[in-house]
Design an enzyme around this catalytic site. Sequence first.
Site, mmCIF file in Angstrom:
data_model
loop_
_atom_site.group_PDB
_atom_site.id
_atom_site.type_symbol
_atom_site.label_atom_id
_atom_site.label_comp_id
_atom_site.label_asym_id
_atom_site.label_seq_id
_atom_site.Cartn_x
_atom_site.Cartn_y
_atom_site.Cartn_z
ATOM 1 C CB SER A 1 -6.543 35.734 16.052
ATOM 2 O OG SER A 1 -5.720 36.652 16.744
ATOM 3 C CG ASN B 1 -6.025 36.288 11.799
ATOM 4 O OD1 ASN B 1 -6.149 37.465 11.495
ATOM 5 N ND2 ASN B 1 -6.737 35.731 12.761
#
Length: 287
Positions: A119, A192
């Site tokens: 991520s 993110n």
Amino acid sequence: MNINSVLVIGAGTMGRGIAQWFCQHGVRVELVDQHLEMAQASGDLIHSSWDKLHSKAKFDADEIKAFKKNLRIVDMMEHQIDHDLVIEAIVENLNIKCQVFNRLDEIMKESTIFASNTSSIPITKMAKDLSKTRRENFLGLHFFNPATIMKLVEIIETPWSKKDIAHGLYDWFERYGKKPALCKDSPGFIVNRVARNFYGESFHRLENYDKDQVEEIDRVMKNVGGFRMGPFELMDLIGIDVNYDVTQSVWASYYYEPRFRPHKIQREMVDSGRIGRKVKEGFYRYE
């Protein structure tokens, strides 16, 4: 592009969800983990999930039988080497990820596509020491939890990635109901990076842990902002420890820019072990 078989490395929450999603779309999956017992436990959870879906009439008996046939749990060193796609979903540690990919580079067939579900770690850092052909077949595939339900998948290209592979995967995922997005290999990719402000500003508003304020912020973000989950509910679902690691990684990647800095509450929650739904306690309690 056709994807008929996938190797999923890492049998945690994300790896388990990714494996289940592929199985439900007619793909043969081998799920492996450093600890075989964890992979076996994840396999049991996937089977249990399918049984519940069957009891709710989401799938019929023949579909469930086919899903279960598609899933195979194997030892880390005994998986097949001719998969179309490998997806790594292990701990967010660059050195460990590189060790895994370096080993796979030596044994997997040349045409196998390599992907990381990271991520926040730059894909180029994982790909740079691999063979030339492998670098061209390497990209990021960032799924979102729960992978069986969340439609978005970020496809992250590196300077070496073949365009036809990224676009082929885009079309393939779209065909099976996902909402793919092509991303540049930048810290946090799209979601993110943007989400740091979603969490960060919520922490600044909270300042110190207060259950009533946590509930108030989540309620306002859902009722006024239109979000399906508030920031603290979402962190509990993702895992506060995972969220904290991602925050630190993005912060470091942007040379410690203050707006990405982790908050003391995150560290306090992790240090105390209150890391969300998976341990039944985070910003909320779960029975």
